[in-house]
Scaffold this motif. Structure first.
Motif, short mmCIF file in Angstrom:
data_model
loop_
_atom_site.label_atom_id
_atom_site.label_comp_id
_atom_site.label_asym_id
_atom_site.label_seq_id
_atom_site.Cartn_x
_atom_site.Cartn_y
_atom_site.Cartn_z
N VAL A 54 0.84 -1.20 0.00
CA VAL A 54 0.00 0.00 0.00
C VAL A 54 0.87 1.25 0.00
N TYR A 55 1.97 1.21 0.77
CA TYR A 55 2.85 2.39 0.83
C TYR A 55 3.56 2.60 -0.52
N VAL A 56 3.92 1.51 -1.17
CA VAL A 56 4.51 1.62 -2.51
C VAL A 56 3.49 2.21 -3.48
N LEU A 84 -6.16 -4.69 4.95
CA LEU A 84 -5.31 -4.15 3.90
C LEU A 84 -6.10 -3.15 3.04
N LEU A 85 -7.35 -3.48 2.75
CA LEU A 85 -8.19 -2.56 1.99
C LEU A 85 -8.41 -1.26 2.75
N ASN A 86 -8.63 -1.37 4.05
CA ASN A 86 -8.80 -0.16 4.87
C ASN A 86 -7.54 0.70 4.82
N GLU A 87 -6.38 0.07 4.82
CA GLU A 87 -5.12 0.81 4.71
C GLU A 87 -5.02 1.50 3.34
N ALA A 88 -5.47 0.81 2.31
CA ALA A 88 -5.44 1.39 0.97
C ALA A 88 -6.38 2.59 0.88
N VAL A 89 -7.57 2.50 1.49
CA VAL A 89 -8.50 3.62 1.52
C VAL A 89 -7.87 4.80 2.24
N LYS A 90 -7.23 4.52 3.36
CA LYS A 90 -6.58 5.57 4.17
C LYS A 90 -5.53 6.33 3.35
#
Length: 247
Positions: A54-56, A84-90
């Motif tokens: 996600v950070y990449v 992981l999806l929540n992290e991507a949304v963030k």
């Protein structure tokens, strides 16, 4: 050979399907569309550092790189697809990421084969079969450096960034995405590396290891530099995981 497939690849559910086929005969080429990234394995943070994807992705968006990222695999105890999806949304990149869940056989092969680039964010690995699988399909590899890997030695089909340097890994991906000649060179080098990895007779090597007859080629003398590298990496890995578990 069948012996190699049994010795090395059968523990991975993907591999019987991937390696029933011969190596791809021609390097891949990049089209004009988004660069298609893929990761597959167990969605796990402890060693595989899947959140780093996600950070990449966020760093790629900052670089204005047009990309998609497919993440294939089951949940684990310390990370789930939903988290992981929540992290991507963030981080504002959920629109570019597809979480497929676990895939096997032809479905997995199709998901990998559609990709342009494999991204590996692991903090520690011994013999990452996914690296060989990707390169056998002519897919170049971008990864956090794991300099002790035998698979990385003289492997010109992979590009590395420092551990945890998501911006550096994104910059490497951006360079590849924008250079068709370099992409094709990396694809050819990946095929060469995969052919080399598949050329060993692992049945004989395991037998030699167990009987004490393994040749010096496969048991190089340890060096202080390599010992320092492995010890320092093990300490850093432990400290990172302790920090993650701390309240």
């Amino acid at each position: 050979s069948q012996g190699i497939k049994e010795a090395v690849y059968l523990p991975n559910p993907a591999s019987p399907w991937l390696f029933e086929r011969p190596l791809r005969s021609e390097p891949r080429s990049r089209d004009e569309g988004p660069i298609r990234l893929v990761w597959w394995g167990r969605i796990q943070q402890h060693t595989k550092r899947v959140r780093e994807l996600v950070y990449v992705a966020a760093a790629l968006r900052q670089l204005q790189v047009d990309f998609t990222l497919t993440i294939v695999g089951p949940d684990s105890d310390d990370l789930t697809a939903e988290q992981l999806l929540n992290e991507a949304v963030k981080h504002g990149v959920a629109d570019a990421i597809e979480l497929t869940g676990p895939l096997l056989g032809e479905e997995l092969l199709a998901a990998i084969d559609r990709a342009d680039l494999y991204v590996c964010t692991s903090a520690i690995e011994g013999y990452p079969l996914t690296l060989v699988e990707a390169q056998a399909l002519g897919i170049p590899v971008t990864m956090y450096e794991l300099p002790w890997l035998a698979l990385a030695e003289e492997n010109q089909g992979l590009v590395t960034a420092k551990q945890g340097d998501s911006e550096g890994l994104a910059e490497a991906i951006a360079r590849i995405a924008h250079d068709k000649d370099e992409y094709r060179r990396l694809s050819k080098a990946s095929l060469d590396a995969a052919a080399r990895a598949l050329s060993y007779d692992f049945d004989s090597l395991y037998s030699d290891l167990l009987t004490g007859n393994l040749s010096a080629e496969f048991r190089p003398e340890p060096t202080l530099a390599m010992s320092d590298l492995i010890i320092n990496r093990a300490v850093a890995f432990h400290e990172q995981n302790v920090a993650q578990k701390s309240p």
